[in-house]
Design an enzyme around this catalytic site. Structure first.
Site, mmCIF file in Angstrom:
data_model
loop_
_atom_site.group_PDB
_atom_site.id
_atom_site.type_symbol
_atom_site.label_atom_id
_atom_site.label_comp_id
_atom_site.label_asym_id
_atom_site.label_seq_id
_atom_site.Cartn_x
_atom_site.Cartn_y
_atom_site.Cartn_z
ATOM 1 C CE LYS A 181 -45.882 -11.408 27.394
ATOM 2 N NZ LYS A 181 -44.949 -11.370 26.277
ATOM 3 C CE1 TYR A 220 -43.666 -28.385 57.793
ATOM 4 C CE2 TYR A 220 -43.915 -26.321 56.585
ATOM 5 C CZ TYR A 220 -44.460 -27.346 57.329
ATOM 6 O OH TYR A 220 -45.789 -27.342 57.623
HETATM 7 C C1 LIG Z 1 -44.035 -10.417 26.233
HETATM 8 C C2 LIG Z 1 -43.573 -9.880 24.934
HETATM 9 C C3 LIG Z 1 -42.893 -8.663 24.853
HETATM 10 C C4 LIG Z 1 -42.468 -7.886 26.081
HETATM 11 O O1 LIG Z 1 -41.308 -8.455 26.640
HETATM 12 P P1 LIG Z 1 -40.579 -7.780 27.900
HETATM 13 O O2 LIG Z 1 -39.324 -8.525 28.041
HETATM 14 O O3 LIG Z 1 -41.501 -8.001 29.067
HETATM 15 O O4 LIG Z 1 -40.431 -6.351 27.572
HETATM 16 C C5 LIG Z 1 -42.588 -8.179 23.602
HETATM 17 N N1 LIG Z 1 -42.905 -8.875 22.476
HETATM 18 C C6 LIG Z 1 -43.528 -10.058 22.522
HETATM 19 C C7 LIG Z 1 -43.844 -10.777 21.271
HETATM 20 C C8 LIG Z 1 -43.885 -10.609 23.738
HETATM 21 O O5 LIG Z 1 -44.504 -11.783 23.782
#
Ligand SMILES: *Cc1c(COP(=O)(O)O)cnc(C)c1O
Length: 357
Positions: free
Chosen positions: A35, A254
């Site tokens: 994702k 800054y």
């Molecule tokens: C993003 C996600 C994962 C992976 O999580 P990580 O901590 O990056 O391994 C697993 N399950 C679901 C439902 C997620 O949304």
């Protein structure tokens, strides 16, 4: 030569990290989480690289459609399913698996006899997505009763698996096990994210869902990827574009938030929050120059940061500076910026040139 920031994606590191997942959970199938543009690493490239994954997990329909349009035939799962009939139709038409986690989705499935593969999600204590544990048996039966629905399994998500001492994970696992016992048959199960894979073998079940560990970072509090034999998949680098010798008492950047307490050689590096380098990175945040860690000084600008060269006096204009990745763990940078490596990766902007090696 351009001095723009470059993110180099090491595809061999991705496949190496995938093999670590296989070693940790040898009996489970792997849904690689890609994702948010594969955590900023490039959706299509990562999916092509991880062709041995059994499925891929995505947040949004358009990411999945993008993969299908590019000819990807892998199993793709939408982690929060669909929100209306048109999305359900698209999921069915593109042969996407959908996670169903709330009652309006069930209604849409009941009212639209489209063939679709469904994962059911249970809330075991994170209180984000999923059916309440006392509804699980009823919803499971309803889904099973729909002839056009192919039920793939029942999943849940862990809230605190990054902390090996947190009792919450044991509690969630026990709620999940109880839910599963109430069902008329034994479903396919999925629980573990990266933290579950690395630290909670009892959470492995039938499918694991690694995200951050594929990209080489540790999800565990206080650890970095190398401690799990992971390799950073992304190295963000920029160049030194100027060097100056500041006197004791000189203020840098800054807001003049940092004042040199001794004569200090300072490098200006061509990266800033315009590239997604976190503006909240504090003085002391490490960068790596010629393999040596050097601390950030003062505020992050849009296009530049200042770095203390006391540890690397011989650095020169044009030198490569690693902001995170090889030689400078993203987890460490994230800690100094009061965030997590996930966010550093996702926040990288279009201005960064992405290269695959
Ligand atoms: C993003 C996600 C994962 C992976 O999580 P990580 O901590 O990056 O391994 C697993 N399950 C679901 C439902 C997620 O949304």
């Amino acid at each position: 030569m351009s001095r723009r920031a470059v993110a180099t994606i090491n595809t061999a590191a991705l496949t190496h990290n995938f093999s670590v997942v296989r070693q940790c959970a040898p009996k489970a199938r792997v849904m690689a989480m890609v994702k948010s543009n594969a955590y900023g690493h490039g959706l299509q490239e990562v999916v092509e690289t991880l062709k041995d994954a059994d499925a891929f997990g995505l947040a949004h329909l358009d990411e999945a459609v993008q993969l299908r349009d590019a000819g990807c035939e892998a199993e793709l799962t939408l982690m929060s399913g669909f929100y209306d009939v048109s999305e359900l139709k698209a999921a069915s038409a593109h042969n996407l698996q959908v996670v169903v986690h709330e009652p309006t989705q069930l209604k849409l499935l009941e009212n639209n006899p489209l063939p679709v593969k469904v994962w059911m999600k249970v809330d075991t204590g994170m209180h984000r997505l999923g059916f309440a544990h006392d509804e699980v048996a009823r919803i499971y039966q309803s889904l099973k009763a729909l002839p056009h629905v192919q039920l793939q399994g029942v999943m849940t998500h862990l809230a605190c698996a990054d902390d090996v001492n947190d009792a919450h994970t044991k509690e969630q696992l026990s709620v999940y096990a109880n839910c599963m016992q109430q069902l008329p048959d034994i479903p396919v199960k999925s629980v573990a994210n990266s933290a579950g894979i690395l630290a909670w073998p009892e959470s492995h079940a039938d499918w694991v869902r690694p995200g951050i560990m594929l990209y080489g970072c540790s999800p565990m509090m206080g650890l970095t990827g190398v401690e799990h034999k992971l390799k950073p998949a992304m190295t963000l680098s920029a160049r030194i574009i100027a060097i100056s010798d500041c006197d004791s008492g000189d203020a840098i950047g800054y807001g003049a938030t940092y004042t040199c307490d001794a004569p200090t050689r300072v490098a200006i590096v061509s990266v800033g929050y315009g590239d997604g380098y976190p503006r909240h990175a504090a003085t002391g945040t490490p960068v790596s120059i010629r393999g040596t860690l050097c601390p950030l000084l003062g505020r992050v600008s849009m296009d530049m940061i200042a770095v203390d060269l006391s540890n690397m006096e011989e650095a020169a204009v044009g030198d490569k500076v690693v902001l995170w990745g090889e030689g400078c763990p993203a987890e460490m940078v994230a800690e100094h910026a009061n965030t997590i490596a996930y966010e550093l990766f996702c926040n990288m902007t279009q201005r960064v040139r992405v290269e695959y090696a």
